[in-house]
Design a protein around this motif. Structure first.
Motif, PDB file in Angstrom:
ATOM      1  N   TYR A 255       0.816  -1.219   0.000  1.00 34.36           N
ATOM      2  CA  TYR A 255       0.000   0.000   0.000  1.00 34.36           C
ATOM      3  C   TYR A 255       0.852   1.272   0.000  1.00 34.36           C
ATOM      4  CZ  TYR A 255      -4.275  -2.652   0.986  1.00 34.36           C
ATOM      5  OH  TYR A 255      -5.347  -3.507   0.913  1.00 34.36           O
ATOM      6  N   VAL A 256       2.141   1.152   0.282  1.00 29.28           N
ATOM      7  CA  VAL A 256       3.010   2.324   0.327  1.00 29.28           C
ATOM      8  C   VAL A 256       3.022   3.010  -1.035  1.00 29.28           C
ATOM      9  CG1 VAL A 256       5.376   3.136   0.633  1.00 29.28           C
ATOM     10  CG2 VAL A 256       4.442   1.389   2.169  1.00 29.28           C
ATOM     11  N   GLY A 257       2.818   4.305  -1.022  1.00 28.09           N
ATOM     12  CA  GLY A 257       2.785   5.086  -2.254  1.00 28.09           C
ATOM     13  C   GLY A 257       1.423   5.145  -2.907  1.00 28.09           C
ATOM     14  N   LYS A 258       0.449   4.433  -2.332  1.00 27.31           N
ATOM     15  CA  LYS A 258      -0.891   4.415  -2.914  1.00 27.31           C
ATOM     16  C   LYS A 258      -1.855   5.237  -2.059  1.00 27.31           C
ATOM     17  CE  LYS A 258      -0.311  -0.190  -4.960  1.00 27.31           C
ATOM     18  NZ  LYS A 258      -0.819  -1.591  -5.000  1.00 27.31           N
ATOM     19  N   THR A 259      -2.931   5.670  -2.687  1.00 25.71           N
ATOM     20  CA  THR A 259      -3.974   6.415  -1.978  1.00 25.71           C
ATOM     21  C   THR A 259      -4.940   5.423  -1.331  1.00 25.71           C
ATOM     22  OG1 THR A 259      -3.826   8.286  -3.502  1.00 25.71           O
ATOM     23  CG2 THR A 259      -5.852   8.075  -2.200  1.00 25.71           C
ATOM     24  N   VAL A 260      -5.114   5.565  -0.044  1.00 23.67           N
ATOM     25  CA  VAL A 260      -5.998   4.662   0.698  1.00 23.67           C
ATOM     26  C   VAL A 260      -6.946   5.485   1.571  1.00 23.67           C
ATOM     27  CG1 VAL A 260      -4.297   2.800   0.747  1.00 23.67           C
ATOM     28  CG2 VAL A 260      -4.408   4.415   2.645  1.00 23.67           C
ATOM     29  N   THR A 261      -8.039   4.858   1.961  1.00 21.36           N
ATOM     30  CA  THR A 261      -9.001   5.471   2.872  1.00 21.36           C
ATOM     31  C   THR A 261      -9.112   4.610   4.119  1.00 21.36           C
ATOM     32  OG1 THR A 261     -10.284   6.477   1.089  1.00 21.36           O
ATOM     33  CG2 THR A 261     -11.404   6.180   3.215  1.00 21.36           C
ATOM     34  N   VAL A 262      -8.949   5.241   5.273  1.00 21.29           N
ATOM     35  CA  VAL A 262      -9.138   4.555   6.551  1.00 21.29           C
ATOM     36  C   VAL A 262     -10.189   5.321   7.342  1.00 21.29           C
ATOM     37  CG1 VAL A 262      -6.765   3.684   6.598  1.00 21.29           C
ATOM     38  CG2 VAL A 262      -7.313   5.850   7.733  1.00 21.29           C
ATOM     39  N   ALA A 263     -10.737   4.677   8.332  1.00 20.25           N
ATOM     40  CA  ALA A 263     -11.718   5.324   9.197  1.00 20.25           C
ATOM     41  C   ALA A 263     -11.573   4.770  10.602  1.00 20.25           C
ATOM     42  CB  ALA A 263     -13.142   5.104   8.667  1.00 20.25           C
ATOM     43  N   GLY A 264     -11.861   5.587  11.590  1.00 22.26           N
ATOM     44  CA  GLY A 264     -11.742   5.113  12.958  1.00 22.26           C
ATOM     45  C   GLY A 264     -11.926   6.240  13.950  1.00 22.26           C
ATOM     46  N   TRP A 265     -11.476   5.963  15.170  1.00 22.23           N
ATOM     47  CA  TRP A 265     -11.640   6.910  16.268  1.00 22.23           C
ATOM     48  C   TRP A 265     -10.262   7.404  16.707  1.00 22.23           C
ATOM     49  CZ3 TRP A 265     -14.393   2.682  15.226  1.00 22.23           C
ATOM     50  CH2 TRP A 265     -15.783   2.822  15.138  1.00 22.23           C
ATOM     51  N   VAL A 320      -2.194   9.396   1.096  1.00 24.40           N
ATOM     52  CA  VAL A 320      -1.161   8.533   0.550  1.00 24.40           C
ATOM     53  C   VAL A 320      -0.374   7.916   1.703  1.00 24.40           C
ATOM     54  CG1 VAL A 320       0.912   8.415  -0.887  1.00 24.40           C
ATOM     55  CG2 VAL A 320      -0.991   9.926  -1.531  1.00 24.40           C
ATOM     56  N   LEU A 321      -0.221   6.586   1.662  1.00 23.97           N
ATOM     57  CA  LEU A 321       0.543   5.892   2.693  1.00 23.97           C
ATOM     58  C   LEU A 321       2.033   6.017   2.370  1.00 23.97           C
ATOM     59  CD1 LEU A 321       0.036   4.086   5.240  1.00 23.97           C
ATOM     60  CD2 LEU A 321       0.525   2.132   3.752  1.00 23.97           C
ATOM     61  N   VAL A 322       2.813   6.477   3.350  1.00 25.69           N
ATOM     62  CA  VAL A 322       4.242   6.678   3.153  1.00 25.69           C
ATOM     63  C   VAL A 322       4.988   6.004   4.305  1.00 25.69           C
ATOM     64  CG1 VAL A 322       3.916   8.853   1.933  1.00 25.69           C
ATOM     65  CG2 VAL A 322       4.260   8.865   4.418  1.00 25.69           C
ATOM     66  N   GLU A 323       6.266   5.723   4.065  1.00 22.90           N
ATOM     67  CA  GLU A 323       7.105   5.205   5.133  1.00 22.90           C
ATOM     68  C   GLU A 323       7.332   6.318   6.142  1.00 22.90           C
ATOM     69  OE1 GLU A 323      10.620   3.549   3.495  1.00 22.90           O
ATOM     70  OE2 GLU A 323       9.593   1.869   2.530  1.00 22.90           O
ATOM     71  N   SER A 324       7.237   5.966   7.412  1.00 23.42           N
ATOM     72  CA  SER A 324       7.319   6.983   8.454  1.00 23.42           C
ATOM     73  C   SER A 324       8.758   7.252   8.850  1.00 23.42           C
ATOM     74  CB  SER A 324       6.525   6.537   9.680  1.00 23.42           C
ATOM     75  OG  SER A 324       6.653   7.483  10.717  1.00 23.42           O
ATOM     76  N   PRO A 325       9.133   8.513   8.998  1.00 20.38           N
ATOM     77  CA  PRO A 325      10.488   8.845   9.468  1.00 20.38           C
ATOM     78  C   PRO A 325      10.615   8.699  10.980  1.00 20.38           C
ATOM     79  CG  PRO A 325       9.253  10.854   9.054  1.00 20.38           C
ATOM     80  CD  PRO A 325       8.364   9.710   8.636  1.00 20.38           C
ATOM     81  N   PHE A 331       4.682   3.010   8.986  1.00 19.26           N
ATOM     82  CA  PHE A 331       4.004   3.825   7.969  1.00 19.26           C
ATOM     83  C   PHE A 331       3.190   4.926   8.631  1.00 19.26           C
ATOM     84  CE2 PHE A 331       3.764  -0.747   6.636  1.00 19.26           C
ATOM     85  CZ  PHE A 331       4.812  -0.708   5.730  1.00 19.26           C
ATOM     86  N   GLU A 332       2.877   5.915   7.847  1.00 21.24           N
ATOM     87  CA  GLU A 332       1.929   6.936   8.271  1.00 21.24           C
ATOM     88  C   GLU A 332       1.147   7.409   7.046  1.00 21.24           C
ATOM     89  OE1 GLU A 332       4.077  11.189   8.431  1.00 21.24           O
ATOM     90  OE2 GLU A 332       4.832   9.773   9.947  1.00 21.24           O
ATOM     91  N   LEU A 333       0.030   8.068   7.307  1.00 23.40           N
ATOM     92  CA  LEU A 333      -0.849   8.496   6.219  1.00 23.40           C
ATOM     93  C   LEU A 333      -0.751  10.003   6.038  1.00 23.40           C
ATOM     94  CD1 LEU A 333      -3.018   7.281   4.272  1.00 23.40           C
ATOM     95  CD2 LEU A 333      -4.730   8.071   5.924  1.00 23.40           C
ATOM     96  N   LYS A 334      -0.354  10.435   4.835  1.00 28.79           N
ATOM     97  CA  LYS A 334      -0.362  11.853   4.484  1.00 28.79           C
ATOM     98  C   LYS A 334      -1.758  12.187   3.981  1.00 28.79           C
ATOM     99  CE  LYS A 334       4.025  12.905   5.172  1.00 28.79           C
ATOM    100  NZ  LYS A 334       4.450  13.915   6.157  1.00 28.79           N
ATOM    101  N   VAL A 335      -2.552  12.843   4.798  1.00 27.17           N
ATOM    102  CA  VAL A 335      -3.981  13.004   4.545  1.00 27.17           C
ATOM    103  C   VAL A 335      -4.240  14.106   3.524  1.00 27.17           C
ATOM    104  CG1 VAL A 335      -6.219  13.472   5.613  1.00 27.17           C
ATOM    105  CG2 VAL A 335      -4.466  12.206   6.880  1.00 27.17           C
ATOM    106  N   THR A 336      -5.055  13.780   2.547  1.00 24.98           N
ATOM    107  CA  THR A 336      -5.490  14.796   1.571  1.00 24.98           C
ATOM    108  C   THR A 336      -6.939  15.222   1.829  1.00 24.98           C
ATOM    109  OG1 THR A 336      -6.088  13.010   0.041  1.00 24.98           O
ATOM    110  CG2 THR A 336      -3.902  13.995  -0.209  1.00 24.98           C
ATOM    111  N   ILE A 337      -7.748  14.274   2.355  1.00 20.62           N
ATOM    112  CA  ILE A 337      -9.152  14.581   2.681  1.00 20.62           C
ATOM    113  C   ILE A 337      -9.439  14.067   4.092  1.00 20.62           C
ATOM    114  CG2 ILE A 337     -11.567  14.275   2.074  1.00 20.62           C
ATOM    115  CD1 ILE A 337     -10.701  13.671  -0.778  1.00 20.62           C
ATOM    116  N   ALA A 338      -9.808  14.987   4.972  1.00 21.10           N
ATOM    117  CA  ALA A 338     -10.171  14.617   6.346  1.00 21.10           C
ATOM    118  C   ALA A 338     -11.646  14.918   6.551  1.00 21.10           C
ATOM    119  CB  ALA A 338      -9.316  15.389   7.347  1.00 21.10           C
ATOM    120  N   LYS A 339     -12.431  13.877   6.706  1.00 20.37           N
ATOM    121  CA  LYS A 339     -13.862  14.034   6.909  1.00 20.37           C
ATOM    122  C   LYS A 339     -14.198  13.732   8.371  1.00 20.37           C
ATOM    123  CE  LYS A 339     -18.374  12.528   5.160  1.00 20.37           C
ATOM    124  NZ  LYS A 339     -19.063  11.616   4.205  1.00 20.37           N
TER     125      LYS A 339
END
Length: 785
Positions: A255-265, A320-325, A331-339
């Motif tokens: 999933y690294v480098g791809k756009t993904v959608t997650v949801a949670g609390w 986009v899921l990226v490798e975390s520094p 990994f961490e998620l670079k968020v483009t849309i936060a709902k």
């Protein structure tokens, strides 16, 4: 059901077909073969690699002989030849792959070379023989401590390797009759299988039938019976998540480098100035959370996210899921849309202001008591979420264990009029109190005292009554109605007699064991015991298997296998959560080591009398038991735990308890003093399983009822089982919540069930009568139900 193996004449006489026929024989699957041309085979299925299977429903399957072999085995999962449990199944797959790579492929290459030129090149033969000998040395080491390749019975691996080594022997790649020490254990295993009845039955049958096929895996006079079909694969035909579970994102680097959608609390929210926001999101799929980075310049919905109220708010995030520094996360998620789905309104008592000040499950550490008080929100806490994942895994493991052993799952009634344990601590079920809990005019019907008046009977009437009495000399086996003046008249109640919530499904499930052989029930049970200990609940779940044609030793063996399977399943499938519990202040240090000790050692078995002798000696030597051990007492938890934690340091099975402290249905031993009962005691918990061989002798069962103060007429139907085709049978009961305590290392049983019930506590429910028309509850066809 008959399965048809389709192939060319040469393929049907080959090793691949032999494997399939051998598996069918061991699985008791009826199989015929049909000869076709190569072109016709492709018409059956384009996936055919020389062979294909046609099932009774008309569907056809193609693939390698290994795949078809496993498909046949899957038709009879109770046979166990695919391995018992996930661990064995994984070993089966691994060894089959090993056999194909190290035996099937090189032997096939040698055969092809011989067919092409008459003789194979000497160097090729030498190279293949060297590789085969090395592979056999691996098998020899593996077979040193065990009889079969996987587990304690023949599996498809044994069949696949047996056929492969037979081919190797036929091509002079090894000699099964040699005295080579490097193949001692392989030869013992090989010669044992190749001379077995199942191998002889298949290879002695001519496998050159007419096109219609005539060979079956069973004898001609055997009725064609199918135990199971092929379970359909679960496919997303309509349902599909509009997100990816966090567990899957963290486990799959693709999933690294791809756009993904997650949801949670939100577990935590951290602001880095006015332009950067870090959200730690968890969706419950695993204990780990994923860090999601929102930037004011590139994240749609950034301002709403800042005003979410912090911990507990819910989001749907796309990025986009990226490798975390950062350390500690891959990994961490670079968020483009936060709902923002739901903010936390904990800023004031009324719940009108966004903020986390009054949110009950804030980021700070909470006591277990605090979490129980907020049971509707405690699934968001890591501890309870982990406990629920383990609880799910143990429920699944339970059903899988019994299903794979050929047991049937029976639903026993929750409302009953019998007291299985004779404890009398039952919750009554009645409609005589009405539906309004605030009603002040409830009047319970009672039996009135009837004044008997003497009535002079004529001689004719006296003769008539005498004749009727003579005809009714046979006493009814069913309970007679007893009318005690002043007692509640339950004949006016919903069931016409007093009903209770069940304390056990055992008596009911025994009826099905005496017809279906091996059954189990898994459901809620209830006990009105005014106990506030960490080991008792008023509502709990019980697992209760019953096995026909079995004695106490069979019962103990089943119980030990089941408990070990659950432990193994937890270690394999709940590794992350077990690590969490081991490191939690509420958990147990050394948890996984304790669980592995259960797997690595056979349970210690001894009689109750032997255990009492050990305890009496310990007491005399100064061990400070609160209760003095002596023969005849019901062992308290301190005695049970001393035996398995201090004396034997592993699970213990105690058998043959005094009859006076056990239930009426347990088989009386020959000494007349003890019964064929068995309790399994485990470290940390004490008793986790209680079982027995059931008393299948009618006269003795009735006698035991009388001795225990139970009217035999109250369980007339249970006694009937001993009248009509009685059989020896046995069973046990396991408290599911105690199993979860044992697996997680938690101390209080109230922390391993979603909504615990105990004396004085039954919070977090709803009165359906306040919100639904009562009539709708009674009709299964109501459109508004």
């Amino acid at each position: 059901m008959t399965v048809v193996l389709v192939g060319t004449k040469d393929e049907l006489m080959g090793s691949g077909a032999l494997k399939i026929f051998l598996v069918a024989n061991l699985s008791s699957i009826s199989i015929t073969e049909r000869i076709v041309t190569a072109e016709e085979l492709l018409g059956v299925t384009p996936l055919a690699q020389g062979l294909a299977l046609t099932l009774s429903n008309g569907s056809s399957l193609g693939g390698t002989s290994s795949y078809l072999m496993k498909t046949i085995a899957a038709l009879a999962p109770a046979s166990g030849i695919l391995g018992n449990g996930d661990h064995e199944a994984a070993q089966v797959d691994s060894w089959i792959t090993y056999g194909v790579t190290n035996f099937d492929v090189p032997i096939a290459a040698l055969k092809a070379a011989i067919q092409a030129g008459g003789n194979a090149d000497d160097s090729l033969v030498a190279s293949i023989k060297k590789d085969i000998h090395y592979s056999m040395s691996v098998l020899n080491c593996h077979l040193l401590p065990q009889t079969y390749m996987v587990g304690d019975q023949i599996t498809v691996v044994d069949i696949a390797l047996l056929v492969a080594l037979r081919d190797a022997a036929l091509t002079n790649l090894w000699d099964p009759s040699s005295n080579d020490e490097k193949t001692t254990h392989v030869r013992k295993w090989y010669n044992g299988l190749i001379t077995s009845d199942f191998f002889h039955q298949v290879t002695s049958t001519s496998r050159s039938p007419p096109t219609s096929g005539s060979m079956t895996s069973s004898s001609d006079n055997t009725q064609d019976v199918s135990l199971h079909g092929v379970a359909p694969t679960v496919k997303n035909k309509l349902y599909k998540r509009n997100r990816i579970r966090i567990k899957e994102v963290l486990q799959d680097s693709s999933y690294v480098g791809k756009t993904v959608t997650v949801a949670g609390w939100t577990r935590t929210l951290r602001k880095a100035g006015a332009q950067l926001l870090f959200l730690e999101i968890n969706d419950g799929s695993c204990g780990a959370s994923i860090q999601c980075t929102c930037e004011a310049s590139s994240t749609e919905g950034f301002e709403d996210a800042k005003k979410c109220g912090g911990t507990g708010s819910s989001f749907q995030l796309t990025g986009v899921l990226v490798e975390s520094p950062s350390e500690g996360q891959a990994f961490e998620l670079k968020v483009t849309i936060a709902k923002l789905l739901g903010a936390v309104y904990g800023g004031d008592v009324q719940g009108d202001t966004v903020g986390g000040m009054l949110y009950p499950m804030s980021k700070k550490a909470h006591t277990l008591e605090h979490m129980r008080e907020h049971a509707h929100l405690r699934p968001r806490a890591g501890l309870h979420a982990a406990a629920m994942r383990v609880r799910h895994a143990m429920a699944y493991a339970t059903h899988k264990f019994f299903h794979d052993h050929g047991f049937l799952y029976i639903h026993t009634p929750i409302i009953t009029c019998a007291d299985c344990e004779g404890a009398g601590e039952q919750f009554a079920v009645t409609t005589m109190l009405g539906n309004d809990p605030n009603s002040t005019d409830v009047v319970l019907p009672i039996f009135e005292e009837v004044e008997e008046t003497e009535k002079k009977l004529s001689k004719k009437e006296q003769k008539r009554l005498a004749k009727m009495a003579a005809k009714e000399k046979v006493e009814s086996i069913k309970p007679e109605e007893v009318k005690i003046p002043g007692a509640i008249d339950y004949t006016k109640d919903f069931f016409g007699r007093r009903g209770n919530l069940t304390v056990s499904g055992q008596l009911n499930v025994e009826t099905h064991a005496c017809a279906l052989s091996d059954v189990y029930t898994f459901g809620p049970t209830f006990r009105a015991e005014n106990s506030h200990t960490s080991r008792h609940l008023s509502e709990f779940w019980m697992i209760e298997p019953e096995i026909a044609f079995a004695d106490l030793q069979d019962d103990i063996n089943l119980a030990e296998d089941y408990l070990k399977y659950c432990v193994e399943y937890a270690l394999e499938m709940c590794a992350e959560d077990l690590e969490f519990f081991e490191n939690s202040p509420f958990g147990e240090t050394g948890l996984r080591e304790r669980l592995r000790n259960v797997l690595d050692n056979p349970f210690k078995r001894l009689t109750y009398t032997e255990a009492i002798s050990i305890l009496e000696k310990a007491y005399a030597d100064g061990v400070g038991f609160e209760v003095k051990p002596e023969w005849g007492i019901d062992l308290p938890s301190e005695h049970e735990r001393y035996l398995c934690e201090k004396v034997f340091k592993k699970p213990v099975v105690l058998t043959n308890y005094p009859k006076d402290i056990k239930a009426f249905y347990m088989k009386l031993d020959d000494d007349g003093k003890t019964v064929a009962a068995a309790d399994i005691l485990v470290p940390k918990i004490g008793e986790i399983i209680g079982g027995s061989q059931r008393e299948h002798r009618k006269e003795i069962l009735v006698q035991r009822c009388v001795e225990m103060g139970l009217d035999p007429k109250a369980i007339w139907w249970y006694i009937d089982l001993r009248k009509y085709g009685t059989v020896p049978h046995a069973g046990f009961g396991l408290g599911f919540e105690r199993l979860i305590l044992f697996i997680t290392g938690l101390d209080n049983i109230r922390d391993v069930i979603p909504f615990p019930r105990w004396a004085g506590n039954a919070e977090f429910d709803v009165d359906l009568y306040d919100i639904i028309d009562v009539g709708h509850l009674m009709s299964p066809f109501s459109p508004d139900t």
